[in-house]
Design a protein around this motif. Structure first.
Motif, PDB file in Angstrom:
ATOM      1  N   MET A   9       0.805  -1.213   0.000  1.00  0.00           N
ATOM      2  CA  MET A   9       0.000   0.000   0.000  1.00  0.00           C
ATOM      3  C   MET A   9       0.843   1.269   0.000  1.00  0.00           C
ATOM      4  O   MET A   9       0.626   2.179  -0.805  1.00  0.00           O
ATOM      5  CB  MET A   9      -0.948   0.011   1.203  1.00  0.00           C
ATOM      6  CG  MET A   9      -1.820   1.263   1.271  1.00  0.00           C
ATOM      7  SD  MET A   9      -2.935   1.283   2.672  1.00  0.00           S
ATOM      8  CE  MET A   9      -4.185   0.141   2.122  1.00  0.00           C
ATOM      9  N   GLY A  10       1.806   1.344   0.915  1.00  0.00           N
ATOM     10  CA  GLY A  10       2.624   2.548   0.997  1.00  0.00           C
ATOM     11  C   GLY A  10       3.434   2.796  -0.254  1.00  0.00           C
ATOM     12  O   GLY A  10       3.565   3.930  -0.712  1.00  0.00           O
ATOM     13  N   GLY A  37      -6.489  -4.247  -7.586  1.00  0.00           N
ATOM     14  CA  GLY A  37      -7.759  -3.535  -7.697  1.00  0.00           C
ATOM     15  C   GLY A  37      -8.079  -2.661  -6.502  1.00  0.00           C
ATOM     16  O   GLY A  37      -8.686  -1.591  -6.649  1.00  0.00           O
ATOM     17  N   PHE A  38      -7.673  -3.089  -5.307  1.00  0.00           N
ATOM     18  CA  PHE A  38      -7.977  -2.334  -4.095  1.00  0.00           C
ATOM     19  C   PHE A  38      -7.407  -0.922  -4.149  1.00  0.00           C
ATOM     20  O   PHE A  38      -7.968   0.008  -3.555  1.00  0.00           O
ATOM     21  CB  PHE A  38      -7.431  -3.076  -2.869  1.00  0.00           C
ATOM     22  CG  PHE A  38      -7.675  -2.364  -1.564  1.00  0.00           C
ATOM     23  CD1 PHE A  38      -8.946  -2.358  -0.985  1.00  0.00           C
ATOM     24  CD2 PHE A  38      -6.658  -1.680  -0.926  1.00  0.00           C
ATOM     25  CE1 PHE A  38      -9.179  -1.700   0.220  1.00  0.00           C
ATOM     26  CE2 PHE A  38      -6.881  -1.017   0.272  1.00  0.00           C
ATOM     27  CZ  PHE A  38      -8.147  -1.028   0.852  1.00  0.00           C
ATOM     28  N   PHE A  39      -6.288  -0.746  -4.870  1.00  0.00           N
ATOM     29  CA  PHE A  39      -5.595   0.542  -4.878  1.00  0.00           C
ATOM     30  C   PHE A  39      -6.098   1.513  -5.945  1.00  0.00           C
ATOM     31  O   PHE A  39      -5.581   2.633  -6.054  1.00  0.00           O
ATOM     32  CB  PHE A  39      -4.086   0.337  -5.067  1.00  0.00           C
ATOM     33  CG  PHE A  39      -3.448  -0.526  -4.011  1.00  0.00           C
ATOM     34  CD1 PHE A  39      -3.705  -0.320  -2.671  1.00  0.00           C
ATOM     35  CD2 PHE A  39      -2.584  -1.558  -4.367  1.00  0.00           C
ATOM     36  CE1 PHE A  39      -3.117  -1.110  -1.694  1.00  0.00           C
ATOM     37  CE2 PHE A  39      -1.995  -2.360  -3.407  1.00  0.00           C
ATOM     38  CZ  PHE A  39      -2.256  -2.134  -2.062  1.00  0.00           C
ATOM     39  N   ILE A  40      -7.071   1.124  -6.729  1.00  0.00           N
ATOM     40  CA  ILE A  40      -7.554   1.972  -7.822  1.00  0.00           C
ATOM     41  C   ILE A  40      -7.905   3.389  -7.365  1.00  0.00           C
ATOM     42  O   ILE A  40      -7.559   4.365  -8.053  1.00  0.00           O
ATOM     43  CB  ILE A  40      -8.746   1.300  -8.536  1.00  0.00           C
ATOM     44  CG1 ILE A  40      -8.259   0.086  -9.335  1.00  0.00           C
ATOM     45  CG2 ILE A  40      -9.459   2.282  -9.462  1.00  0.00           C
ATOM     46  CD1 ILE A  40      -9.375  -0.713  -9.984  1.00  0.00           C
ATOM     47  N   LEU A 234     -12.333   2.730   0.783  1.00  0.00           N
ATOM     48  CA  LEU A 234     -11.061   3.438   0.605  1.00  0.00           C
ATOM     49  C   LEU A 234     -11.299   4.818  -0.005  1.00  0.00           C
ATOM     50  O   LEU A 234     -10.671   5.806   0.395  1.00  0.00           O
ATOM     51  CB  LEU A 234     -10.115   2.619  -0.277  1.00  0.00           C
ATOM     52  CG  LEU A 234      -8.741   3.262  -0.545  1.00  0.00           C
ATOM     53  CD1 LEU A 234      -8.016   3.594   0.746  1.00  0.00           C
ATOM     54  CD2 LEU A 234      -7.883   2.354  -1.430  1.00  0.00           C
ATOM     55  N   ASP A 235     -12.213   4.913  -0.960  1.00  0.00           N
ATOM     56  CA  ASP A 235     -12.549   6.204  -1.564  1.00  0.00           C
ATOM     57  C   ASP A 235     -12.992   7.202  -0.492  1.00  0.00           C
ATOM     58  O   ASP A 235     -12.557   8.360  -0.478  1.00  0.00           O
ATOM     59  CB  ASP A 235     -13.681   6.035  -2.581  1.00  0.00           C
ATOM     60  CG  ASP A 235     -13.200   6.225  -4.014  1.00  0.00           C
ATOM     61  OD1 ASP A 235     -12.381   7.129  -4.242  1.00  0.00           O
ATOM     62  OD2 ASP A 235     -13.641   5.481  -4.887  1.00  0.00           O
ATOM     63  N   GLU A 236     -13.852   6.742   0.416  1.00  0.00           N
ATOM     64  CA  GLU A 236     -14.362   7.628   1.462  1.00  0.00           C
ATOM     65  C   GLU A 236     -13.272   8.000   2.455  1.00  0.00           C
ATOM     66  O   GLU A 236     -13.205   9.140   2.930  1.00  0.00           O
ATOM     67  CB  GLU A 236     -15.533   6.950   2.178  1.00  0.00           C
ATOM     68  CG  GLU A 236     -16.782   6.818   1.313  1.00  0.00           C
ATOM     69  CD  GLU A 236     -17.839   5.940   1.952  1.00  0.00           C
ATOM     70  OE1 GLU A 236     -19.034   6.235   1.757  1.00  0.00           O
ATOM     71  OE2 GLU A 236     -17.479   4.956   2.635  1.00  0.00           O
ATOM     72  N   GLU A 237     -12.396   7.050   2.769  1.00  0.00           N
ATOM     73  CA  GLU A 237     -11.280   7.366   3.667  1.00  0.00           C
ATOM     74  C   GLU A 237     -10.382   8.434   3.053  1.00  0.00           C
ATOM     75  O   GLU A 237      -9.914   9.338   3.748  1.00  0.00           O
ATOM     76  CB  GLU A 237     -10.460   6.110   3.981  1.00  0.00           C
ATOM     77  CG  GLU A 237     -11.053   5.251   5.065  1.00  0.00           C
ATOM     78  CD  GLU A 237     -10.023   4.364   5.755  1.00  0.00           C
ATOM     79  OE1 GLU A 237      -8.811   4.582   5.565  1.00  0.00           O
ATOM     80  OE2 GLU A 237     -10.429   3.452   6.492  1.00  0.00           O
TER      81      GLU A 237
END
Length: 332
Positions: A9-10, A37-40, A234-237
């Motif tokens: 992630m980082g 995909g999670f990082f999109i 993740l978008d909301e975070e």
């Protein structure tokens, strides 16, 4: 151009400000990022950048899966490939991609070994610059000295509820890291939260049941304190993080996420050290709070914080809570 950075992630977040500079300074480029995909959502603010999702644990697992991935990527007809990962998976994938040039990142492994063995004691090239060097080698030099960042997001009514008092400054706190040696002792972090929560909004970040339970305890103990762990996409975070006045983080992914959004980031360092090149983007050196080097002379014990002597586990605890609070207040 194809850009490969699958994890972690980082490291993926660190690529974002570099890609922003690349596309701004080379408007002729169209970039596809190959990542999980999670990082999109990380790339949502970048112009002329699309994301191709790799399912490395499913459809694209193993050599045959990478062959299928390469075949799908070749339909886009890439001119050049920038491998910002340089691991076995991307090396295998290289054989299945047709392009003019394929350049992989130099991670500086030898220098980093010298650093952790105490044969070298100086600032190494940052990961951001190592990324930029890959693009330079492909013929697209970029200058990272005058970065730009996305505007903070106007929060919708549901997200506004997480900021207790709109008249107070908002401090994000991400107290966890992948390895204990990188973490500030939680009993000391509790003292930091107790002090800061009296005059500021405190928004806590983490993930998983264990972390959520601890953060819920902090939320229930102090005013103006909200735990976001497990409550948002993740978008909301990212929307909430863009509205922070400062993020307090370990040497971990949340530091890089906040930095890619242009948020001020104060970092706490345990058995790792900024000299290895993993400090968050565009942050002054004085925003990094370091463990006591006289008491813990072997720091950095490793680049990633996964190796350290047993009595170094709470090295970050040599930083007084008062020091952390004073740094946050001075940054605000």
């Amino acid at each position: 151009m194809l850009v490969i950075r699958l994890s972690a992630m980082g490291d993926v977040a660190m690529a974002v400000p570099v890609l922003r500079a690349l596309t701004q300074q080379h408007p002729e480029l169209k970039v596809t990022v190959l990542t999980r995909g999670f990082f999109i959502p990380f790339f949502r603010d970048l112009d002329r950048v699309e994301v191709f999702s790799a399912d490395v644990k499913g459809e694209h697992k193993g050599v045959f899966g990478l062959y299928k991935l390469g075949k799908a990527l070749n339909e886009k007809q890439f001119y050049v490939v920038a491998d910002l990962h340089n691991v076995l998976r991307s090396k295998i994938l290289k054989n299945f991609i047709t392009c003019k040039r394929f350049i992989s990142i130099d991670k500086g492994r030898k220098e980093k070994r010298l650093l952790t063995s105490k044969k070298l004691n100086k600032q190494l090239k940052t990961t951001h610059q190592r990324y930029a060097d890959v693009f330079g080698a492909l013929g697209y030099k970029i200058d990272l000295s005058k970065p730009s960042f996305p505007k903070k997001i106007d929060l919708n009514p549901e997200l506004k509820k997480f900021i207790k008092d709109p008249l107070k400054k908002s401090v994000g706190i991400a107290p966890f890291a992948a390895h204990e040696g990188k973490m500030y002792p939680l009993n000391l972090m509790e003292l930091v939260i107790e002090k800061l929560s009296k005059d500021h909004n405190i928004i806590l970040f983490g993930g998983g049941k264990y972390e959520s339970e601890i953060l819920n305890g902090f939320q229930n103990s102090f005013d103006n304190t909200t735990n976001l762990a497990g409550k948002l996409s993740l978008d909301e975070e990212l929307d909430v993080i863009s509205n922070l006045d400062v993020m307090l983080s370990m040497d971990s992914g949340n530091a890089h996420i906040a930095a890619m959004l242009g948020v001020k980031v104060v970092t706490i360092w345990g058995v790792t050290h900024p000299f290895a090149g993993f400090a968050p983007f565009n942050q002054p050196k004085e925003y990094a709070l370091l463990a006591d080097g006289a008491k813990y002379p072997l720091i950095p014990t490793s680049v990633y914080g996964n190796k350290y002597p047993g009595d170094y586990k709470e090295a970050a605890g040599s930083i007084l809570p008062k020091t952390v609070v004073e740094k946050i207040v001075s940054v605000l």
